[in-house]
Design a protein around this motif. Structure first.
Motif, short mmCIF file in Angstrom:
data_model
loop_
_atom_site.label_atom_id
_atom_site.label_comp_id
_atom_site.label_asym_id
_atom_site.label_seq_id
_atom_site.Cartn_x
_atom_site.Cartn_y
_atom_site.Cartn_z
N MET A 29 0.83 -1.21 0.00
CA MET A 29 0.00 0.00 0.00
C MET A 29 0.87 1.26 0.00
O MET A 29 0.58 2.22 -0.71
CB MET A 29 -0.94 0.01 1.21
N ILE A 30 1.93 1.26 0.80
CA ILE A 30 2.85 2.40 0.82
C ILE A 30 3.48 2.57 -0.56
O ILE A 30 3.57 3.69 -1.09
CB ILE A 30 3.92 2.21 1.90
N LEU A 31 3.91 1.47 -1.16
CA LEU A 31 4.50 1.53 -2.49
C LEU A 31 3.50 2.06 -3.51
O LEU A 31 3.83 2.91 -4.34
CB LEU A 31 5.00 0.15 -2.91
N TYR A 32 2.26 1.59 -3.45
CA TYR A 32 1.22 2.03 -4.38
C TYR A 32 0.95 3.52 -4.23
O TYR A 32 0.85 4.24 -5.23
CB TYR A 32 -0.06 1.23 -4.11
N ILE A 33 0.87 3.99 -3.00
CA ILE A 33 0.61 5.41 -2.76
C ILE A 33 1.77 6.26 -3.26
O ILE A 33 1.57 7.30 -3.90
CB ILE A 33 0.34 5.67 -1.26
N ARG A 34 3.00 5.84 -3.00
CA ARG A 34 4.17 6.60 -3.44
C ARG A 34 4.25 6.67 -4.96
O ARG A 34 4.52 7.72 -5.54
CB ARG A 34 5.46 5.98 -2.90
N VAL A 35 3.98 5.55 -5.63
CA VAL A 35 4.01 5.53 -7.09
C VAL A 35 2.91 6.44 -7.64
O VAL A 35 3.13 7.19 -8.59
CB VAL A 35 3.87 4.09 -7.63
N TYR A 36 1.74 6.39 -7.04
CA TYR A 36 0.63 7.24 -7.49
C TYR A 36 0.99 8.71 -7.32
O TYR A 36 0.75 9.52 -8.23
CB TYR A 36 -0.62 6.89 -6.68
N GLU A 37 1.57 9.07 -6.18
CA GLU A 37 1.97 10.47 -5.96
C GLU A 37 3.03 10.90 -6.97
O GLU A 37 3.00 12.02 -7.48
CB GLU A 37 2.51 10.64 -4.55
N LEU A 38 3.99 10.02 -7.25
CA LEU A 38 5.03 10.36 -8.22
C LEU A 38 4.45 10.53 -9.61
O LEU A 38 4.88 11.41 -10.36
CB LEU A 38 6.12 9.29 -8.23
N GLN A 39 3.48 9.71 -9.98
CA GLN A 39 2.85 9.86 -11.28
C GLN A 39 2.15 11.20 -11.40
O GLN A 39 2.23 11.87 -12.42
CB GLN A 39 1.85 8.73 -11.53
N ILE A 40 1.45 11.59 -10.34
CA ILE A 40 0.77 12.88 -10.36
C ILE A 40 1.79 14.01 -10.44
O ILE A 40 1.66 14.93 -11.24
CB ILE A 40 -0.13 13.04 -9.11
N THR A 41 2.84 13.94 -9.61
CA THR A 41 3.85 15.00 -9.58
C THR A 41 4.57 15.10 -10.91
O THR A 41 4.71 16.18 -11.48
CB THR A 41 4.87 14.73 -8.46
N ASN A 42 5.05 13.96 -11.43
CA ASN A 42 5.78 13.99 -12.69
C ASN A 42 4.87 14.36 -13.85
O ASN A 42 5.30 15.04 -14.78
CB ASN A 42 6.42 12.62 -12.96
N GLY A 43 3.63 13.95 -13.80
CA GLY A 43 2.68 14.32 -14.84
C GLY A 43 2.43 15.81 -14.84
O GLY A 43 2.37 16.44 -15.90
N GLN A 44 2.29 16.41 -13.67
CA GLN A 44 2.08 17.85 -13.59
C GLN A 44 3.32 18.60 -14.06
O GLN A 44 3.21 19.59 -14.78
CB GLN A 44 1.73 18.27 -12.16
N ASP A 45 4.50 18.12 -13.68
CA ASP A 45 5.74 18.75 -14.15
C ASP A 45 5.84 18.67 -15.66
O ASP A 45 6.24 19.64 -16.32
CB ASP A 45 6.97 18.07 -13.53
N ALA A 46 5.48 17.53 -16.23
CA ALA A 46 5.53 17.38 -17.69
C ALA A 46 4.53 18.31 -18.36
O ALA A 46 4.84 18.91 -19.40
CB ALA A 46 5.25 15.93 -18.07
N ARG A 47 3.35 18.44 -17.77
CA ARG A 47 2.36 19.37 -18.35
C ARG A 47 2.84 20.81 -18.25
O ARG A 47 2.60 21.61 -19.15
CB ARG A 47 1.02 19.21 -17.65
N ASP A 48 3.51 21.15 -17.14
CA ASP A 48 4.02 22.51 -16.99
C ASP A 48 5.11 22.82 -18.00
O ASP A 48 5.21 23.93 -18.50
CB ASP A 48 4.55 22.72 -15.57
N LYS A 49 5.95 21.82 -18.29
CA LYS A 49 7.07 22.05 -19.20
C LYS A 49 6.68 21.92 -20.67
O LYS A 49 7.38 22.44 -21.54
CB LYS A 49 8.18 21.03 -18.90
N SER A 50 5.60 21.22 -20.95
CA SER A 50 5.24 20.97 -22.34
C SER A 50 4.67 22.22 -22.98
O SER A 50 4.11 23.10 -22.32
CB SER A 50 4.24 19.83 -22.43
N GLU A 51 4.83 22.28 -24.26
CA GLU A 51 4.30 23.40 -25.01
C GLU A 51 2.97 22.98 -25.63
O GLU A 51 2.83 21.87 -26.11
CB GLU A 51 5.26 23.79 -26.12
N THR A 52 2.04 23.90 -25.62
CA THR A 52 0.76 23.61 -26.26
C THR A 52 0.89 23.85 -27.75
O THR A 52 1.88 24.43 -28.24
CB THR A 52 -0.36 24.51 -25.70
N TYR A 53 -0.07 23.42 -28.49
CA TYR A 53 -0.08 23.61 -29.94
C TYR A 53 0.00 25.09 -30.28
O TYR A 53 0.72 25.49 -31.20
CB TYR A 53 -1.34 22.96 -30.53
N GLU A 54 -0.73 25.90 -29.53
CA GLU A 54 -0.74 27.34 -29.80
C GLU A 54 0.64 27.94 -29.57
O GLU A 54 1.07 28.83 -30.32
CB GLU A 54 -1.77 28.05 -28.92
#
Length: 67
Positions: A29-54
Motif C-alpha cells: 500500500m505504501i509503495l502504491y501510494i508513493r508511485v501514485y503520488e510520483l505519477q501525479i507529480t511527474n505528470g504535472q511537471d511534464a504538463r508545466d514544461k510541455s508546449e501547447t499547440y498554440e
C-alpha cells in the motif's frame, strides 16, 4: 511417528501468518501510494514544461517573420 500440533501452536502459527500478510500488504500500500503520488507529480511537471499547440504555432510564426 506422526508429529501432532497443539491448538496453541496452530493459533500461534496462524497469527504469525496473518501478521506477516498484514505487513506485506502495508508495504504494498505504501509503495502504491508513493508511485501514485510520483505519477501525479511527474505528470504535472511534464504538463508545466510541455508546449501547447498554440505555443508552437506562435513561435514558428514569429521565427518565420523574423527570418
Amino acid at each position: 511417528m506422526a508429529v501432532t500440533e497443539s491448538r496453541q501452536q496452530r493459533k500461534s502459527r496462524i497469527f504469525r501468518f496473518k501478521l506477516l500478510l498484514g505487513f506485506i500488504m502495508m508495504l504494498f500500500m505504501i509503495l502504491y501510494i508513493r508511485v501514485y503520488e510520483l505519477q501525479i507529480t511527474n505528470g504535472q511537471d511534464a504538463r508545466d514544461k510541455s508546449e501547447t499547440y498554440e505555443d508552437v504555432v506562435v513561435k514558428r510564426s514569429k521565427s518565420s517573420n523574423d527570418g
